[in-house]
Design a protein around this motif. Structure first.
Motif, short mmCIF file in Angstrom:
data_model
loop_
_atom_site.label_atom_id
_atom_site.label_comp_id
_atom_site.label_asym_id
_atom_site.label_seq_id
_atom_site.Cartn_x
_atom_site.Cartn_y
_atom_site.Cartn_z
N SER A 161 4.82 12.12 4.44
CA SER A 161 4.91 13.24 5.36
C SER A 161 5.38 12.73 6.72
CB SER A 161 3.55 13.92 5.48
OG SER A 161 3.59 14.97 6.38
N GLN A 162 4.80 11.62 7.15
CA GLN A 162 5.22 10.85 8.31
C GLN A 162 5.06 9.39 7.91
OE1 GLN A 162 3.01 12.05 11.77
NE2 GLN A 162 3.79 14.13 11.68
N PHE A 163 5.45 8.46 8.79
CA PHE A 163 5.50 7.07 8.37
C PHE A 163 4.17 6.57 7.79
CE2 PHE A 163 5.44 2.43 9.08
CZ PHE A 163 6.46 2.11 8.18
N SER A 164 3.06 6.90 8.39
CA SER A 164 1.78 6.44 7.85
C SER A 164 0.87 7.61 7.46
CB SER A 164 1.07 5.50 8.83
OG SER A 164 0.90 6.14 10.07
N ILE A 183 -7.27 4.75 -4.88
CA ILE A 183 -6.96 4.33 -3.51
C ILE A 183 -7.93 3.24 -3.09
CG2 ILE A 183 -7.02 5.06 -1.07
CD1 ILE A 183 -5.97 7.83 -2.12
N GLU A 184 -9.21 3.45 -3.35
CA GLU A 184 -10.22 2.47 -2.95
C GLU A 184 -10.00 1.11 -3.62
OE1 GLU A 184 -15.00 2.42 -2.12
OE2 GLU A 184 -14.18 3.91 -3.50
N ARG A 185 -9.54 1.11 -4.86
CA ARG A 185 -9.27 -0.15 -5.57
C ARG A 185 -8.02 -0.86 -5.03
NH1 ARG A 185 -10.63 2.92 -10.35
NH2 ARG A 185 -8.42 3.13 -10.79
N PHE A 206 0.83 -1.21 0.00
CA PHE A 206 0.00 0.00 0.00
C PHE A 206 0.87 1.26 0.00
CE2 PHE A 206 -2.78 3.19 2.08
CZ PHE A 206 -3.77 3.23 1.11
N ARG A 207 1.92 1.27 0.82
CA ARG A 207 2.84 2.43 0.83
C ARG A 207 3.48 2.63 -0.55
NH1 ARG A 207 4.46 -0.04 5.46
NH2 ARG A 207 3.71 0.96 7.34
N GLU A 208 3.91 1.54 -1.16
CA GLU A 208 4.53 1.64 -2.49
C GLU A 208 3.51 2.11 -3.53
OE1 GLU A 208 6.18 -2.27 -2.95
OE2 GLU A 208 7.99 -1.74 -1.81
N PHE A 209 2.27 1.67 -3.41
CA PHE A 209 1.21 2.15 -4.31
C PHE A 209 1.07 3.67 -4.19
CE2 PHE A 209 -3.16 3.69 -4.10
CZ PHE A 209 -3.50 3.65 -5.44
N LEU A 210 1.03 4.17 -2.95
CA LEU A 210 0.89 5.62 -2.77
C LEU A 210 2.07 6.37 -3.39
CD1 LEU A 210 -0.45 5.73 0.91
CD2 LEU A 210 -1.74 6.19 -1.20
N LEU A 211 3.27 5.88 -3.19
CA LEU A 211 4.45 6.52 -3.79
C LEU A 211 4.36 6.49 -5.31
CD1 LEU A 211 7.21 5.11 -1.41
CD2 LEU A 211 6.35 7.47 -1.50
N ASP A 212 3.94 5.37 -5.87
CA ASP A 212 3.79 5.25 -7.33
C ASP A 212 2.74 6.22 -7.87
OD1 ASP A 212 5.71 3.27 -7.42
OD2 ASP A 212 4.26 1.62 -7.56
N GLN A 213 1.77 6.60 -7.03
CA GLN A 213 0.71 7.51 -7.42
C GLN A 213 1.10 8.98 -7.22
OE1 GLN A 213 -2.33 6.61 -8.93
NE2 GLN A 213 -1.08 4.76 -9.10
N GLY A 214 2.34 9.22 -6.82
CA GLY A 214 2.82 10.59 -6.67
C GLY A 214 2.67 11.16 -5.28
N PHE A 215 2.32 10.34 -4.31
CA PHE A 215 2.23 10.81 -2.93
C PHE A 215 3.64 10.86 -2.34
CE2 PHE A 215 -2.06 9.50 -3.64
CZ PHE A 215 -2.85 10.26 -2.80
#
Length: 113
Positions: A47-50, A69-71, A35-44
């Protein structure tokens, strides 16, 4: 600009994704990492660990990111998605190691793909 192309600080938005995911098993830890890697791949950006943040161009862009995100939600855990206008985000006060941090520089322009 009065031709409708001006991007207002009230239209531009920040998306914050905050989550508390279980990591007691190897599978849960893999899901959290995925999930973290997905967020990074989406350009996020982290800011803090979670807590992850991303700048976006208005409500339609936000809705599109929210659907992605929901998917990609992990099977278990809690995830909260917040939005702030660029104008609201300007007023966020940040502290690090007992010191006030300078405000984060917001992007001057959006890269549209």
């Amino acid at each position: 600009m009065s031709d409708g192309t001006h991007l207002s600080g009230y239209r531009l938005m920040w998306i914050f994704v905050m989550f508390d995911l279980p990591v007691t098993t190897k599978e849960q830890a893999r899901e959290a990492t995925k999930f973290r890697e997905f967020l990074l791949d989406q350009g996020f950006e982290m800011s803090q660990f979670s807590v992850y943040a991303r700048f976006c161009n208005g409500r339609e862009s936000y809705d599109s990111h929210l659907r992605r995100i929901e998917r990609n939600l992990p099977e278990k855990g809690d995830i909260h998605v917040l939005t702030f206008t660029d104008k609201q985000y300007e007023n966020i006060v940040r502290f690090s190691s007992q010191r006030r941090k300078r405000p984060r520089n917001n992007p001057d322009q959006l890269a549209l793909f």
